[in-house]
Design an enzyme around this catalytic site. Sequence first.
Site, PDB file in Angstrom:
ATOM      1  N   SER A 206      41.592  46.726  39.033  1.00 20.90           N
ATOM      2  CA  SER A 206      42.783  46.496  39.866  1.00 20.90           C
ATOM      3  C   SER A 206      44.062  45.608  39.294  1.00 20.90           C
ATOM      4  O   SER A 206      44.099  45.597  38.035  1.00 20.90           O
ATOM      5  CB  SER A 206      42.384  45.767  41.253  1.00 20.90           C
ATOM      6  OG  SER A 206      43.287  45.690  42.080  1.00 20.90           O
ATOM      7  N   ASN A 207      44.962  45.214  40.078  1.00 25.26           N
ATOM      8  CA  ASN A 207      45.846  44.404  39.471  1.00 25.26           C
ATOM      9  C   ASN A 207      45.978  42.845  40.592  1.00 25.26           C
ATOM     10  O   ASN A 207      45.398  42.927  41.421  1.00 25.26           O
ATOM     11  CB  ASN A 207      47.316  45.018  39.138  1.00 25.26           C
ATOM     12  CG  ASN A 207      47.537  45.743  40.589  1.00 25.26           C
ATOM     13  OD1 ASN A 207      48.112  45.222  41.398  1.00 25.26           O
ATOM     14  ND2 ASN A 207      47.738  46.868  40.556  1.00 25.26           N
TER      15      ASN A 207
END
Length: 399
Positions: A206-207
């Site tokens: 993810s980020n």
Amino acid sequence: MLQGKKILLGVSGSIAAYKAATIVRLLVKEGADVKVIMTPAACDFITPLTLATLSKHEVPVTISDNQSWNNHVMLGRWADVMLIAPASANTIAKMANGFCDNLLLATYLSATCPVLFAPAMDEDMWHHTATRHNIEKLLSYGHKQLPVEKGELASGLFGEGRMAEPADIITYLHAHFEDKKPLTGKKALVTAGPTQEPLDPVRYISNHSSGKMGIAIAEALAAAGAEVTLVLGPTHLSSTVNTIRVVTAEDMLNNSKAHFYTSDVVVMAAAVADYRPKFVEDKKIKKGAGDELTLELEKTQDILRTLGTDRPAGQVLVGFSLETNNEQEYALKKLREKNLDLIVMNSLNDPGAGFNYDTNKVTLFDRNGVAKDLPLKSKQEVAKDIVTAITDILQSRNV
């Protein structure tokens, strides 16, 4: 603004019910015709006599009363707007699921007018998953939620969940009755937040996106009169607009497609994963004998490029470009390649901009690559600037 408007105020059981007296007084002062309905629980916090005296109308409470058993139909058709303030967690849950065990709920189910509700509860109740789902249901019905405030709560804790102050509620009613907002009648689609691409049942890629900027844009579009759908990736944040929760890039693409072709405005603000694991393990990946783990990744489908190649005529399409170097070069390339009307560029090199901040510093590039630099400001203010730019594009096309 409220002169002659017929306002039906529903008061449910919450300590914030005492504020109903001030709401009624302010509405009457503005010339509105106010009628009040109370739940039996609300009478523990404020008396029907107080609200009847202020509104100059009887205040029905019980549905079984010989004089009020059919009032729910009459009142639901009488009002220009139904305002439920305070709306307790219990009342919100019942509204969302169609329960009808008191006069307020019977009237709500009979209402043919717009419905606004002002939640009031303790912070843990406000953030509970069940409450979030119930509010999302009400928003999907077309109702409008007034924002909660942060402050001292009845529990003695400090946090979110306080009902909006009476003066702010009157301001929201003013906005509701405004004759014309610039995006009235327009449909808008906004994507926001990160995506999560699973490696196994435990881990994902993810980020750091929080979704704050996209949510601010969705709410600014709604404030400008648009009917907004927000496709929101995994985040603890929520919005007052109709929200569809997704997890992966594929989820976001499929749910965006469902609304893209009927939307007049599309703002792709989400931080979508560019790659995902080629193989997703069905069991947790265990530590191997070596010190390294090699992951094989494959590209996700580019949502903005995919949808931008087949966009409806007249639609305004907006993208985002968050960069760490060569910011303008990459933003202008994306503007051209993805068939955008506007791109919002920001840099992680700018203090106070980027992920998780409450502020942002952006540059807007129009379709011709003309830049407009904006100073560092709150994401809510940046969102208003973006909505103004979108409105200008629509007006230039006489759409």
